[in-house]
Design a protein around this motif. Sequence first.
Motif, PDB file in Angstrom:
ATOM      1  N   GLY A 183       4.646   4.484  -1.314  1.00  0.00           N
ATOM      2  CA  GLY A 183       5.773   3.571  -1.536  1.00  0.00           C
ATOM      3  C   GLY A 183       5.526   2.671  -2.725  1.00  0.00           C
ATOM      4  O   GLY A 183       5.743   1.462  -2.662  1.00  0.00           O
TER       5      GLY A 183
ATOM      6  N   ALA B  93       2.067  -1.529  -0.532  1.00  0.00           N
ATOM      7  CA  ALA B  93       2.498  -2.929  -0.521  1.00  0.00           C
ATOM      8  C   ALA B  93       3.953  -3.010  -0.076  1.00  0.00           C
ATOM      9  O   ALA B  93       4.808  -2.256  -0.554  1.00  0.00           O
ATOM     10  CB  ALA B  93       2.350  -3.546  -1.918  1.00  0.00           C
TER      11      ALA B  93
ATOM     12  N   ASP C 167       6.357   7.904  -4.162  1.00  0.00           N
ATOM     13  CA  ASP C 167       7.555   7.293  -3.571  1.00  0.00           C
ATOM     14  C   ASP C 167       8.593   8.396  -3.429  1.00  0.00           C
ATOM     15  O   ASP C 167       8.259   9.575  -3.589  1.00  0.00           O
ATOM     16  CB  ASP C 167       8.081   6.139  -4.456  1.00  0.00           C
ATOM     17  CG  ASP C 167       8.731   5.038  -3.619  1.00  0.00           C
ATOM     18  OD1 ASP C 167       9.718   5.340  -2.936  1.00  0.00           O
ATOM     19  OD2 ASP C 167       8.251   3.895  -3.636  1.00  0.00           O
TER      20      ASP C 167
END
Length: 381
Positions: free
Chosen positions: A190, A278, A211
Amino acid sequence: MDNPTFKSDTVLSDVHVHCPNKRHLMVRLNAVGQPVFLSYFKLLCNTEDLASEKHVREAATAGEDQYRGGDERCDNLKKERELTSEGVEALLDDDGDLEVVRRPRSASDLDAEDLSRDRVYPVILMKGKEDALEDEEQECTCSDVVRIEHTMATPLEDVGKQVWRAAFLLADYILFTRDTFRSCLVLELGGGTGITSVIMGTVAKRVYCTDVGEDLLAMCEQNVALNKHLMEPGGGEVKVKELDWLKDEWCTDPEAPYSWSEEEIADLHDHCTVIMAADVFYDDDLTDALFRTLYRITRNLRNSCTVYLALEKRLNFTLRHMDVTCEAYSHFRNTLNDLENLQDGKMKYTVEPIKLDFCQFLVYERIEQLELWKIIAEQLS
Ligand SMILES: C[S@@+](CC[C@H](N)C(=O)[O-])C[C@H]1O[C@@H](n2cnc3c(N)ncnc32)[C@H](O)[C@@H]1O
Protein backbone atom coordinates in the motif's frame (compact mmCIF):
# COMPACT_ATOMS: atom_id res chain seq x y z
CA MET A 1 -8.03 27.97 -14.31
CA ASP A 2 -10.60 28.24 -11.53
CA ASN A 3 -9.79 26.84 -8.14
CA PRO A 4 -10.60 23.15 -8.15
CA THR A 5 -13.64 22.36 -6.10
CA PHE A 6 -13.34 19.53 -3.60
CA LYS A 7 -16.46 17.46 -3.17
CA SER A 8 -17.76 16.91 0.36
CA ASP A 9 -17.47 13.12 0.08
CA THR A 10 -13.74 13.38 -0.39
CA VAL A 11 -11.02 13.14 2.23
CA LEU A 12 -7.99 15.41 2.51
CA SER A 13 -4.83 14.37 4.31
CA ASP A 14 -3.59 16.63 7.11
CA VAL A 15 -0.18 16.47 5.47
CA HIS A 16 -1.52 18.52 2.59
CA VAL A 17 -3.69 20.82 4.75
CA HIS A 18 -0.76 21.76 6.98
CA CYS A 19 1.84 21.32 4.27
CA PRO A 20 4.85 23.46 5.16
CA ASN A 21 5.55 24.20 1.51
CA LYS A 22 5.60 27.73 0.27
CA ARG A 23 2.89 26.90 -2.18
CA HIS A 24 1.03 24.07 -3.73
CA LEU A 25 1.93 23.72 -7.37
CA MET A 26 -0.66 22.12 -9.58
CA VAL A 27 1.13 20.53 -12.49
CA ARG A 28 -1.42 18.62 -14.53
CA LEU A 29 -4.60 16.61 -14.59
CA ASN A 30 -4.08 12.87 -14.26
CA ALA A 31 -5.55 10.21 -16.56
CA VAL A 32 -8.84 10.26 -14.65
CA GLY A 33 -9.11 14.08 -14.62
CA GLN A 34 -7.96 14.73 -11.04
CA PRO A 35 -5.72 17.75 -10.43
CA VAL A 36 -2.18 16.63 -9.60
CA PHE A 37 -0.06 18.77 -7.29
CA LEU A 38 3.66 18.81 -6.69
CA SER A 39 4.88 19.19 -3.13
CA TYR A 40 8.39 19.57 -1.78
CA PHE A 41 9.16 17.84 1.49
CA LYS A 42 12.39 18.99 3.03
CA LEU A 43 14.55 16.45 4.80
CA LEU A 44 16.25 17.81 7.90
CA CYS A 45 19.36 15.96 6.83
CA ASN A 46 21.07 15.46 3.52
CA THR A 47 20.82 12.21 1.57
CA GLU A 48 24.35 12.74 0.25
CA ASP A 49 25.41 12.68 3.87
CA LEU A 50 23.50 9.44 4.23
CA ALA A 51 25.35 7.88 1.32
CA SER A 52 28.74 9.18 2.37
CA GLU A 53 28.09 8.12 5.93
CA LYS A 54 29.21 4.64 4.89
CA HIS A 55 32.70 5.97 4.25
CA VAL A 56 32.66 7.90 7.49
CA ARG A 57 31.63 4.76 9.28
CA GLU A 58 34.36 2.70 7.70
CA ALA A 59 36.92 5.23 8.89
CA ALA A 60 35.56 5.41 12.40
CA THR A 61 36.19 2.95 15.18
CA ALA A 62 33.34 0.69 16.17
CA GLY A 63 32.82 2.55 19.44
CA GLU A 64 32.88 5.97 17.86
CA ASP A 65 30.58 4.76 15.15
CA GLN A 66 27.91 3.74 17.63
CA TYR A 67 28.19 7.12 19.28
CA ARG A 68 27.99 9.06 16.02
CA GLY A 69 25.15 6.98 14.62
CA GLY A 70 22.80 7.25 17.58
CA ASP A 71 22.54 9.78 20.35
CA GLU A 72 24.86 12.40 18.94
CA ARG A 73 23.06 12.56 15.63
CA CYS A 74 19.77 12.82 17.45
CA ASP A 75 21.06 15.53 19.78
CA ASN A 76 22.53 17.50 16.89
CA LEU A 77 19.32 17.33 14.94
CA LYS A 78 17.27 18.27 17.97
CA LYS A 79 19.62 21.20 18.61
CA GLU A 80 19.41 22.27 14.99
CA ARG A 81 15.65 22.15 15.07
CA GLU A 82 15.47 24.10 18.33
CA LEU A 83 17.82 26.77 17.04
CA THR A 84 16.00 27.05 13.77
CA SER A 85 12.59 27.26 15.36
CA GLU A 86 13.78 30.07 17.62
CA GLY A 87 15.02 31.96 14.61
CA VAL A 88 18.53 32.09 16.08
CA GLU A 89 20.12 30.11 13.33
CA ALA A 90 19.10 30.22 9.71
CA LEU A 91 20.29 28.23 6.71
CA LEU A 92 21.51 29.67 3.45
CA ASP A 93 20.78 28.02 0.13
CA ASP A 94 23.25 27.79 -2.77
CA ASP A 95 22.49 31.38 -3.82
CA GLY A 96 22.92 32.69 -0.32
CA ASP A 97 19.17 33.18 0.16
CA LEU A 98 17.75 32.56 3.59
CA GLU A 99 16.16 29.16 3.89
CA VAL A 100 14.27 28.72 7.11
CA VAL A 101 13.24 25.23 8.18
CA ARG A 102 9.90 25.68 9.86
CA ARG A 103 9.30 23.77 13.04
CA PRO A 104 6.30 21.42 13.11
CA ARG A 105 3.33 23.46 14.23
CA SER A 106 1.76 22.55 17.53
CA ALA A 107 -1.95 21.93 17.95
CA SER A 108 -2.37 25.27 19.75
CA ASP A 109 -0.68 27.13 16.88
CA LEU A 110 -3.05 25.50 14.50
CA ASP A 111 -6.10 26.37 16.58
CA ALA A 112 -5.00 29.96 16.71
CA GLU A 113 -4.36 30.06 12.99
CA ASP A 114 -7.32 27.99 11.99
CA LEU A 115 -9.34 30.84 10.56
CA SER A 116 -6.45 32.37 8.71
CA ARG A 117 -4.97 29.10 7.42
CA ASP A 118 -3.79 29.21 3.84
CA ARG A 119 -6.38 27.99 1.42
CA VAL A 120 -5.22 25.07 -0.62
CA TYR A 121 -5.35 25.72 -4.30
CA PRO A 122 -2.91 25.89 -7.17
CA VAL A 123 -0.99 29.02 -7.96
CA ILE A 124 0.16 27.88 -11.38
CA LEU A 125 -1.31 25.56 -13.94
CA MET A 126 0.74 24.45 -16.88
CA LYS A 127 0.03 21.87 -19.52
CA GLY A 128 3.38 20.11 -19.48
CA LYS A 129 4.91 18.99 -16.23
CA GLU A 130 8.42 19.71 -17.49
CA ASP A 131 7.47 23.39 -17.89
CA ALA A 132 6.08 23.52 -14.42
CA LEU A 133 9.21 21.97 -12.97
CA GLU A 134 11.56 24.30 -14.82
CA ASP A 135 10.94 27.18 -12.40
CA GLU A 136 11.83 24.97 -9.50
CA GLU A 137 15.02 23.58 -11.06
CA GLN A 138 17.08 24.88 -8.17
CA GLU A 139 15.04 23.07 -5.59
CA CYS A 140 14.54 19.99 -7.78
CA THR A 141 18.10 18.84 -7.67
CA CYS A 142 18.56 19.39 -3.94
CA SER A 143 19.62 16.26 -2.17
CA ASP A 144 17.54 17.15 0.87
CA VAL A 145 14.17 17.68 -0.79
CA VAL A 146 11.73 14.93 -1.72
CA ARG A 147 9.41 15.91 -4.56
CA ILE A 148 6.07 14.19 -4.60
CA GLU A 149 3.20 14.42 -7.02
CA HIS A 150 -0.14 13.78 -5.37
CA THR A 151 -3.77 14.73 -5.51
CA MET A 152 -5.29 16.97 -2.89
CA ALA A 153 -8.66 15.49 -1.98
CA THR A 154 -9.91 12.12 -3.07
CA PRO A 155 -12.76 9.72 -2.58
CA LEU A 156 -11.88 6.90 -0.17
CA GLU A 157 -10.91 4.49 -2.95
CA ASP A 158 -8.20 6.91 -4.10
CA VAL A 159 -6.61 7.80 -0.75
CA GLY A 160 -3.29 6.39 -1.91
CA LYS A 161 -2.87 9.43 -4.16
CA GLN A 162 -2.28 11.61 -1.10
CA VAL A 163 0.56 11.49 1.43
CA TRP A 164 -0.48 10.44 4.94
CA ARG A 165 1.20 11.32 8.21
CA ALA A 166 2.07 7.71 9.09
CA ALA A 167 4.20 7.59 5.92
CA PHE A 168 6.31 10.41 7.43
CA LEU A 169 6.57 8.57 10.74
CA LEU A 170 7.85 5.46 8.99
CA ALA A 171 10.23 7.56 6.88
CA ASP A 172 11.58 9.15 10.08
CA TYR A 173 12.19 5.74 11.58
CA ILE A 174 13.97 4.53 8.44
CA LEU A 175 16.27 7.56 8.43
CA PHE A 176 16.97 7.33 12.13
CA THR A 177 17.77 3.60 12.08
CA ARG A 178 19.13 3.61 8.54
CA ASP A 179 21.92 1.12 9.27
CA THR A 180 19.25 -1.50 9.96
CA PHE A 181 18.06 -1.22 6.37
CA ARG A 182 21.37 -0.77 4.59
CA SER A 183 21.55 -3.08 1.53
CA CYS A 184 18.24 -4.78 2.39
CA LEU A 185 15.55 -5.91 0.02
CA VAL A 186 12.29 -4.35 1.14
CA LEU A 187 8.62 -4.80 0.22
CA GLU A 188 6.17 -1.96 0.82
CA LEU A 189 2.46 -2.78 0.92
CA GLY A 190 0.00 0.00 0.00
CA GLY A 191 2.83 2.39 -0.87
CA GLY A 192 0.51 5.07 -2.33
CA THR A 193 2.53 7.99 -3.69
CA GLY A 194 5.71 6.05 -2.96
CA ILE A 195 7.25 8.55 -0.53
CA THR A 196 8.24 5.96 2.09
CA SER A 197 9.72 3.66 -0.54
CA VAL A 198 11.73 6.60 -1.93
CA ILE A 199 13.16 7.28 1.54
CA MET A 200 13.85 3.58 2.00
CA GLY A 201 15.51 3.60 -1.45
CA THR A 202 18.14 6.01 -0.12
CA VAL A 203 19.48 3.27 2.17
CA ALA A 204 18.18 -0.12 1.00
CA LYS A 205 19.42 -2.00 -2.04
CA ARG A 206 16.04 -2.62 -3.64
CA VAL A 207 12.48 -1.70 -2.69
CA TYR A 208 9.40 -3.23 -4.25
CA CYS A 209 6.76 -0.53 -3.75
CA THR A 210 3.35 -2.09 -4.28
CA ASP A 211 -0.24 -0.93 -4.50
CA VAL A 212 -3.27 -1.28 -6.78
CA GLY A 213 -4.74 0.82 -9.60
CA GLU A 214 -2.96 1.79 -12.76
CA ASP A 215 -3.21 5.58 -12.33
CA LEU A 216 -1.99 5.37 -8.71
CA LEU A 217 0.92 3.13 -9.70
CA ALA A 218 1.76 5.51 -12.56
CA MET A 219 1.85 8.43 -10.09
CA CYS A 220 4.04 6.38 -7.77
CA GLU A 221 6.43 5.53 -10.60
CA GLN A 222 6.60 9.20 -11.55
CA ASN A 223 7.55 10.04 -7.94
CA VAL A 224 10.27 7.41 -7.97
CA ALA A 225 11.64 8.99 -11.17
CA LEU A 226 11.43 12.52 -9.68
CA ASN A 227 13.57 11.41 -6.75
CA LYS A 228 16.06 9.13 -8.46
CA HIS A 229 18.92 11.48 -7.61
CA LEU A 230 18.28 10.87 -3.90
CA MET A 231 18.72 7.12 -4.30
CA GLU A 232 21.57 7.05 -6.79
CA PRO A 233 24.39 7.92 -4.36
CA GLY A 234 23.60 4.85 -2.26
CA GLY A 235 22.92 2.64 -5.29
CA GLY A 236 19.33 1.91 -4.22
CA GLU A 237 16.37 1.39 -6.54
CA VAL A 238 12.59 1.33 -6.20
CA LYS A 239 10.49 -0.91 -8.43
CA VAL A 240 6.77 -0.15 -8.60
CA LYS A 241 4.57 -3.25 -8.76
CA GLU A 242 0.96 -4.27 -8.43
CA LEU A 243 0.08 -6.24 -5.33
CA ASP A 244 -3.59 -6.53 -4.44
CA TRP A 245 -4.26 -7.83 -0.92
CA LEU A 246 -7.62 -9.09 -2.12
CA LYS A 247 -5.99 -11.50 -4.54
CA ASP A 248 -4.03 -14.62 -3.64
CA GLU A 249 -1.93 -14.60 -6.77
CA TRP A 250 0.90 -12.36 -7.90
CA CYS A 251 0.05 -10.29 -10.96
CA THR A 252 2.28 -11.89 -13.61
CA ASP A 253 0.31 -10.94 -16.73
CA PRO A 254 3.00 -9.52 -19.03
CA GLU A 255 0.36 -7.24 -20.60
CA ALA A 256 -0.34 -5.56 -17.24
CA PRO A 257 1.95 -2.53 -16.79
CA TYR A 258 3.05 -3.18 -13.18
CA SER A 259 3.14 -6.97 -13.23
CA TRP A 260 5.89 -9.13 -11.73
CA SER A 261 8.34 -11.26 -13.68
CA GLU A 262 9.15 -14.71 -12.35
CA GLU A 263 12.68 -13.45 -11.57
CA GLU A 264 11.31 -10.58 -9.47
CA ILE A 265 9.07 -12.91 -7.47
CA ALA A 266 12.04 -15.22 -6.87
CA ASP A 267 14.19 -12.20 -5.92
CA LEU A 268 11.60 -11.14 -3.35
CA HIS A 269 11.22 -14.63 -1.90
CA ASP A 270 14.97 -15.20 -1.71
CA HIS A 271 16.12 -11.84 -0.38
CA CYS A 272 13.31 -9.88 1.28
CA THR A 273 13.98 -9.29 4.98
CA VAL A 274 11.85 -6.17 5.56
CA ILE A 275 8.18 -5.50 4.85
CA MET A 276 6.63 -2.14 5.63
CA ALA A 277 3.27 -0.39 5.35
CA ALA A 278 1.98 3.02 6.40
CA ASP A 279 -1.60 4.02 7.06
CA VAL A 280 -3.25 0.94 5.66
CA PHE A 281 -5.72 0.18 8.47
CA TYR A 282 -8.90 2.10 7.82
CA ASP A 283 -11.29 -0.61 6.59
CA ASP A 284 -11.81 -3.91 8.39
CA ASP A 285 -12.04 -6.03 5.24
CA LEU A 286 -8.83 -4.49 3.87
CA THR A 287 -7.11 -5.00 7.23
CA ASP A 288 -8.03 -8.70 7.10
CA ALA A 289 -6.83 -8.91 3.50
CA LEU A 290 -3.54 -7.21 4.33
CA PHE A 291 -2.85 -9.59 7.22
CA ARG A 292 -3.67 -12.58 4.96
CA THR A 293 -1.19 -11.18 2.41
CA LEU A 294 1.40 -10.68 5.12
CA TYR A 295 1.02 -14.29 6.22
CA ARG A 296 1.14 -15.63 2.66
CA ILE A 297 4.30 -13.69 1.81
CA THR A 298 6.23 -14.22 5.05
CA ARG A 299 5.38 -17.95 4.93
CA ASN A 300 7.15 -18.19 1.56
CA LEU A 301 10.25 -16.12 2.31
CA ARG A 302 13.60 -17.84 2.53
CA ASN A 303 14.64 -15.71 5.55
CA SER A 304 12.91 -14.40 8.61
CA CYS A 305 11.57 -10.94 8.10
CA THR A 306 10.81 -7.81 10.10
CA VAL A 307 7.54 -6.04 9.39
CA TYR A 308 7.02 -2.35 10.25
CA LEU A 309 3.49 -1.00 10.40
CA ALA A 310 2.92 2.74 10.89
CA LEU A 311 -0.54 4.06 11.53
CA GLU A 312 -2.59 6.93 12.80
CA LYS A 313 -5.32 6.01 15.22
CA ARG A 314 -8.41 7.83 13.94
CA LEU A 315 -11.07 8.79 16.43
CA ASN A 316 -14.67 9.12 15.28
CA PHE A 317 -17.84 10.05 17.08
CA THR A 318 -20.47 7.44 16.23
CA LEU A 319 -24.20 7.71 16.83
CA ARG A 320 -24.30 3.96 17.40
CA HIS A 321 -22.00 4.25 20.39
CA MET A 322 -22.87 7.86 21.27
CA ASP A 323 -19.19 8.16 22.00
CA VAL A 324 -15.78 8.63 20.42
CA THR A 325 -14.50 5.32 19.06
CA CYS A 326 -11.67 4.10 16.89
CA GLU A 327 -13.20 1.00 15.35
CA ALA A 328 -10.71 0.51 12.51
CA TYR A 329 -7.88 0.71 15.05
CA SER A 330 -9.58 -1.75 17.39
CA HIS A 331 -9.96 -4.19 14.53
CA PHE A 332 -6.28 -3.75 13.67
CA ARG A 333 -5.25 -4.47 17.27
CA ASN A 334 -7.45 -7.57 17.44
CA THR A 335 -6.01 -8.88 14.18
CA LEU A 336 -2.49 -8.14 15.38
CA ASN A 337 -3.24 -10.11 18.56
CA ASP A 338 -4.55 -13.01 16.50
CA LEU A 339 -1.37 -12.99 14.45
CA GLU A 340 0.80 -13.08 17.56
CA ASN A 341 -1.24 -15.89 19.05
CA LEU A 342 -1.27 -17.92 15.85
CA GLN A 343 -0.30 -21.52 16.47
CA ASP A 344 -0.26 -23.21 13.11
CA GLY A 345 3.09 -24.90 13.66
CA LYS A 346 4.48 -23.07 10.62
CA MET A 347 5.02 -19.44 11.56
CA LYS A 348 5.82 -17.46 14.67
CA TYR A 349 5.10 -13.74 14.86
CA THR A 350 6.53 -11.60 17.65
CA VAL A 351 4.92 -8.20 18.01
CA GLU A 352 6.20 -5.10 19.79
CA PRO A 353 5.36 -1.38 19.67
CA ILE A 354 8.23 0.96 18.80
CA LYS A 355 8.71 3.99 21.06
CA LEU A 356 8.37 7.19 19.07
CA ASP A 357 11.29 8.96 20.71
CA PHE A 358 13.39 9.10 17.54
CA CYS A 359 14.17 12.33 15.73
CA GLN A 360 12.01 13.96 13.11
CA PHE A 361 13.64 14.30 9.71
CA LEU A 362 10.46 15.56 8.04
CA VAL A 363 8.28 18.44 9.06
CA TYR A 364 4.87 17.27 10.28
CA GLU A 365 2.99 17.00 13.51
CA ARG A 366 4.11 13.94 15.50
CA ILE A 367 0.67 13.64 17.07
CA GLU A 368 -0.02 11.17 19.86
CA GLN A 369 -2.33 9.11 17.66
CA LEU A 370 0.63 7.95 15.57
CA GLU A 371 1.93 4.43 16.24
CA LEU A 372 4.65 2.22 14.86
CA TRP A 373 4.64 -1.56 15.28
CA LYS A 374 7.37 -4.08 14.66
CA ILE A 375 6.61 -7.73 13.91
CA ILE A 376 9.28 -10.39 13.58
CA ALA A 377 8.08 -13.17 11.29
CA GLU A 378 9.93 -16.46 11.63
CA GLN A 379 9.30 -19.81 10.02
CA LEU A 380 9.07 -22.78 12.34
CA SER A 381 9.34 -25.40 9.61
C1 LIG B 1 -4.24 5.78 3.29
S1 LIG B 1 -3.37 5.18 1.89
C2 LIG B 1 -1.72 5.17 2.47
C3 LIG B 1 -0.74 5.42 1.37
C4 LIG B 1 0.71 5.57 1.82
N1 LIG B 1 1.19 4.39 2.46
C5 LIG B 1 0.83 6.74 2.77
O1 LIG B 1 0.84 6.51 4.00
O2 LIG B 1 0.91 7.88 2.31
C6 LIG B 1 -3.78 3.44 1.87
C7 LIG B 1 -3.14 2.67 0.74
O3 LIG B 1 -3.58 1.31 0.72
C8 LIG B 1 -3.79 0.93 -0.63
N2 LIG B 1 -4.74 -0.19 -0.76
C9 LIG B 1 -6.06 -0.20 -0.48
N3 LIG B 1 -6.60 -1.37 -0.81
C10 LIG B 1 -5.60 -2.15 -1.30
C11 LIG B 1 -5.53 -3.48 -1.80
N4 LIG B 1 -6.61 -4.25 -1.89
N5 LIG B 1 -4.33 -3.94 -2.21
C12 LIG B 1 -3.23 -3.17 -2.14
N6 LIG B 1 -3.23 -1.90 -1.68
C13 LIG B 1 -4.41 -1.40 -1.27
C14 LIG B 1 -4.40 2.18 -1.23
O4 LIG B 1 -4.38 2.17 -2.65
C15 LIG B 1 -3.51 3.25 -0.63
O5 LIG B 1 -2.37 3.50 -1.38
